[in-house]
Motif scaffolding. Sequence first.
Motif, PDB file in Angstrom:
ATOM      1  N   ALA A  28       0.827  -1.207   0.000  1.00  0.00           N
ATOM      2  CA  ALA A  28       0.000   0.000   0.000  1.00  0.00           C
ATOM      3  C   ALA A  28       0.863   1.260   0.000  1.00  0.00           C
ATOM      4  CB  ALA A  28      -0.922  -0.009   1.217  1.00  0.00           C
ATOM      5  N   LEU A  29       1.951   1.257   0.778  1.00  0.00           N
ATOM      6  CA  LEU A  29       2.870   2.395   0.807  1.00  0.00           C
ATOM      7  C   LEU A  29       3.458   2.643  -0.576  1.00  0.00           C
ATOM      8  CD1 LEU A  29       4.651   4.540   2.162  1.00  0.00           C
ATOM      9  CD2 LEU A  29       6.212   2.694   2.850  1.00  0.00           C
ATOM     10  N   ALA A  30       3.855   1.566  -1.257  1.00  0.00           N
ATOM     11  CA  ALA A  30       4.429   1.707  -2.589  1.00  0.00           C
ATOM     12  C   ALA A  30       3.418   2.289  -3.569  1.00  0.00           C
ATOM     13  CB  ALA A  30       4.924   0.347  -3.087  1.00  0.00           C
ATOM     14  N   MET A  31       2.170   1.840  -3.482  1.00  0.00           N
ATOM     15  CA  MET A  31       1.122   2.395  -4.349  1.00  0.00           C
ATOM     16  C   MET A  31       0.967   3.893  -4.121  1.00  0.00           C
ATOM     17  SD  MET A  31      -1.704  -0.672  -4.009  1.00  0.00           S
ATOM     18  CE  MET A  31      -2.988   0.182  -4.931  1.00  0.00           C
ATOM     19  N   ALA A  32       0.957   4.304  -2.856  1.00  0.00           N
ATOM     20  CA  ALA A  32       0.816   5.726  -2.540  1.00  0.00           C
ATOM     21  C   ALA A  32       2.008   6.527  -3.055  1.00  0.00           C
ATOM     22  CB  ALA A  32       0.666   5.908  -1.029  1.00  0.00           C
ATOM     23  N   LEU A  33       3.221   5.993  -2.911  1.00  0.00           N
ATOM     24  CA  LEU A  33       4.412   6.687  -3.413  1.00  0.00           C
ATOM     25  C   LEU A  33       4.378   6.845  -4.926  1.00  0.00           C
ATOM     26  CD1 LEU A  33       7.252   5.098  -1.239  1.00  0.00           C
ATOM     27  CD2 LEU A  33       6.556   7.507  -1.250  1.00  0.00           C
ATOM     28  N   LEU A  34       3.943   5.800  -5.631  1.00  0.00           N
ATOM     29  CA  LEU A  34       3.829   5.890  -7.085  1.00  0.00           C
ATOM     30  C   LEU A  34       2.844   6.985  -7.494  1.00  0.00           C
ATOM     31  CD1 LEU A  34       3.759   2.173  -8.341  1.00  0.00           C
ATOM     32  CD2 LEU A  34       5.408   3.935  -8.989  1.00  0.00           C
ATOM     33  N   ILE A  35       1.728   7.043  -6.793  1.00  0.00           N
ATOM     34  CA  ILE A  35       0.721   8.054  -7.105  1.00  0.00           C
ATOM     35  C   ILE A  35       1.256   9.450  -6.814  1.00  0.00           C
ATOM     36  CG2 ILE A  35      -1.537   8.953  -6.421  1.00  0.00           C
ATOM     37  CD1 ILE A  35      -2.339   5.969  -5.909  1.00  0.00           C
ATOM     38  N   ARG A  36       1.900   9.625  -5.654  1.00  0.00           N
ATOM     39  CA  ARG A  36       2.411  10.948  -5.277  1.00  0.00           C
ATOM     40  C   ARG A  36       3.594  11.379  -6.145  1.00  0.00           C
ATOM     41  NH1 ARG A  36      -2.109  12.604  -3.411  1.00  0.00           N
ATOM     42  NH2 ARG A  36      -2.551  12.258  -1.199  1.00  0.00           N
ATOM     43  N   ALA A  37       4.316  10.417  -6.751  1.00  0.00           N
ATOM     44  CA  ALA A  37       5.433  10.767  -7.630  1.00  0.00           C
ATOM     45  C   ALA A  37       4.952  11.422  -8.924  1.00  0.00           C
ATOM     46  CB  ALA A  37       6.266   9.533  -7.949  1.00  0.00           C
ATOM     47  N   GLN A  38       3.707  11.152  -9.327  1.00  0.00           N
ATOM     48  CA  GLN A  38       3.073  11.796 -10.482  1.00  0.00           C
ATOM     49  C   GLN A  38       3.823  11.555 -11.794  1.00  0.00           C
ATOM     50  OE1 GLN A  38       1.323  15.869  -9.272  1.00  0.00           O
ATOM     51  NE2 GLN A  38       3.095  15.660  -7.909  1.00  0.00           N
ATOM     52  N   LEU A  39       4.394  10.351 -11.926  1.00  0.00           N
ATOM     53  CA  LEU A  39       5.095   9.982 -13.153  1.00  0.00           C
ATOM     54  C   LEU A  39       4.447   8.787 -13.847  1.00  0.00           C
ATOM     55  CD1 LEU A  39       8.828  10.329 -11.985  1.00  0.00           C
ATOM     56  CD2 LEU A  39       7.538  11.902 -13.461  1.00  0.00           C
ATOM     57  N   GLY A  40       3.251   8.419 -13.395  1.00  0.00           N
ATOM     58  CA  GLY A  40       2.588   7.232 -13.930  1.00  0.00           C
ATOM     59  C   GLY A  40       2.605   6.116 -12.905  1.00  0.00           C
ATOM     60  N   VAL A  41       1.577   5.263 -12.948  1.00  0.00           N
ATOM     61  CA  VAL A  41       1.428   4.206 -11.945  1.00  0.00           C
ATOM     62  C   VAL A  41       1.321   2.849 -12.642  1.00  0.00           C
ATOM     63  CG1 VAL A  41       0.349   5.726 -10.245  1.00  0.00           C
ATOM     64  CG2 VAL A  41      -1.079   4.574 -11.931  1.00  0.00           C
ATOM     65  N   ASP A  42       1.260   1.790 -11.845  1.00  0.00           N
ATOM     66  CA  ASP A  42       1.157   0.448 -12.407  1.00  0.00           C
ATOM     67  C   ASP A  42      -0.216   0.259 -13.067  1.00  0.00           C
ATOM     68  OD1 ASP A  42      -0.691  -1.401 -10.487  1.00  0.00           O
ATOM     69  OD2 ASP A  42       0.318   0.150  -9.324  1.00  0.00           O
ATOM     70  N   PRO A  43      -0.354  -0.761 -13.949  1.00  0.00           N
ATOM     71  CA  PRO A  43      -1.594  -0.900 -14.732  1.00  0.00           C
ATOM     72  C   PRO A  43      -2.867  -0.959 -13.899  1.00  0.00           C
ATOM     73  CG  PRO A  43       0.117  -2.255 -15.699  1.00  0.00           C
ATOM     74  CD  PRO A  43       0.682  -1.701 -14.428  1.00  0.00           C
ATOM     75  N   TRP A  44      -2.868  -1.691 -12.790  1.00  0.00           N
ATOM     76  CA  TRP A  44      -4.096  -1.781 -11.996  1.00  0.00           C
ATOM     77  C   TRP A  44      -4.453  -0.442 -11.365  1.00  0.00           C
ATOM     78  CZ3 TRP A  44      -7.771  -5.394 -11.961  1.00  0.00           C
ATOM     79  CH2 TRP A  44      -7.469  -6.653 -12.495  1.00  0.00           C
ATOM     80  N   ASP A  45      -3.431   0.333 -10.984  1.00  0.00           N
ATOM     81  CA  ASP A  45      -3.730   1.645 -10.405  1.00  0.00           C
ATOM     82  C   ASP A  45      -4.151   2.654 -11.473  1.00  0.00           C
ATOM     83  OD1 ASP A  45      -3.493   1.050  -7.753  1.00  0.00           O
ATOM     84  OD2 ASP A  45      -1.377   1.564  -7.620  1.00  0.00           O
ATOM     85  N   VAL A  46      -3.724   2.437 -12.723  1.00  0.00           N
ATOM     86  CA  VAL A  46      -4.277   3.245 -13.809  1.00  0.00           C
ATOM     87  C   VAL A  46      -5.792   3.033 -13.862  1.00  0.00           C
ATOM     88  CG1 VAL A  46      -4.333   3.615 -16.310  1.00  0.00           C
ATOM     89  CG2 VAL A  46      -2.146   3.219 -15.174  1.00  0.00           C
ATOM     90  N   LEU A  47      -6.215   1.764 -13.726  1.00  0.00           N
ATOM     91  CA  LEU A  47      -7.652   1.463 -13.702  1.00  0.00           C
ATOM     92  C   LEU A  47      -8.321   2.084 -12.481  1.00  0.00           C
ATOM     93  CD1 LEU A  47     -10.182  -0.010 -14.708  1.00  0.00           C
ATOM     94  CD2 LEU A  47      -9.395  -2.034 -13.441  1.00  0.00           C
ATOM     95  N   HIS A  48      -7.717   1.904 -11.295  1.00  0.00           N
ATOM     96  CA  HIS A  48      -8.308   2.443 -10.068  1.00  0.00           C
ATOM     97  C   HIS A  48      -8.474   3.962 -10.154  1.00  0.00           C
ATOM     98  CE1 HIS A  48      -6.316  -1.261  -8.039  1.00  0.00           C
ATOM     99  NE2 HIS A  48      -7.548  -1.543  -8.418  1.00  0.00           N
ATOM    100  N   LEU A  49      -7.446   4.639 -10.633  1.00  0.00           N
ATOM    101  CA  LEU A  49      -7.501   6.099 -10.717  1.00  0.00           C
ATOM    102  C   LEU A  49      -8.461   6.553 -11.818  1.00  0.00           C
ATOM    103  CD1 LEU A  49      -3.724   6.761 -10.136  1.00  0.00           C
ATOM    104  CD2 LEU A  49      -5.559   7.649  -8.704  1.00  0.00           C
ATOM    105  N   GLY A  50      -8.554   5.754 -12.893  1.00  0.00           N
ATOM    106  CA  GLY A  50      -9.543   6.062 -13.916  1.00  0.00           C
ATOM    107  C   GLY A  50     -10.955   5.960 -13.383  1.00  0.00           C
ATOM    108  N   LEU A  51     -11.222   4.915 -12.612  1.00  0.00           N
ATOM    109  CA  LEU A  51     -12.543   4.752 -12.000  1.00  0.00           C
ATOM    110  C   LEU A  51     -12.830   5.871 -11.008  1.00  0.00           C
ATOM    111  CD1 LEU A  51     -12.522   0.893 -11.385  1.00  0.00           C
ATOM    112  CD2 LEU A  51     -13.994   2.122 -12.989  1.00  0.00           C
TER     113      LEU A  51
END
Length: 219
Positions: free
Chosen positions: A32-55
């Motif tokens: 979960a921490l890694a997911m949050a860091l990827l999102i806060r980095a604002q350089l693109g996220v992993d494929p499933w989080d692209v879906l989550h953020l799209g939703l």
Amino acid sequence: MTLHNLTPLDQLRAGKLPLRLANLFIGLMLFALAMALLIRAQLGVDPWDVLHLGLANYIPLSLGTIVIIVGVVVLLAWIPLKQWPGLGTIANVLVIGLGLDFFLWLIPDVHGLGWQILALVGAIAVNGLGGALYIGCHFGPGPRDGLMTGLHLRTGKSIRLLRTIIEVCVLGIGWLLGGPVGVGTVAYALLIGPATQFFFKYTTVALPAQQGTPSRTLA
């Protein structure tokens, strides 16, 4: 190191339960921490989080709640595949979603390209460690990995092919919904496998040989 494919009951009987439970929940929180860091980095996220953020562009709920809902929907797809969820499967659905909301509340957006790249690299390393801890405790796959292995068992198609198809479809749907795709998405795809593999040798809990259950050795 060897991973065992255990039934839900055998997962609880396999031994070293306190260590394995600690690894499970620490691994999921690191995920979960890694997911949050990827999102806060604002350089693109992993494929499933692209879906989550799209939703999240269309559903007025917290991102962690959306992650939980998607996990439950994916679990429903296990039914025709005759997959059995384990403790790790259920914990994956709940802990990652709740942990993600907590870390997104705690961590602000990262600004400045150097800091963004550092956050991206750190997120991939933390994700690799969390994934290795979670997988190596033998409590069953998460909903998304279980979908992949279930399709493999039912169709006979290779894991690599099925994972590629699933992640490309998820990425495409998420992108169409407005999810963020960027250099971080590519970096994650290229580096998460080696990062997780590196940590396996240090985190996989060695168990006695399990009679009547398949296993696989990690190279």
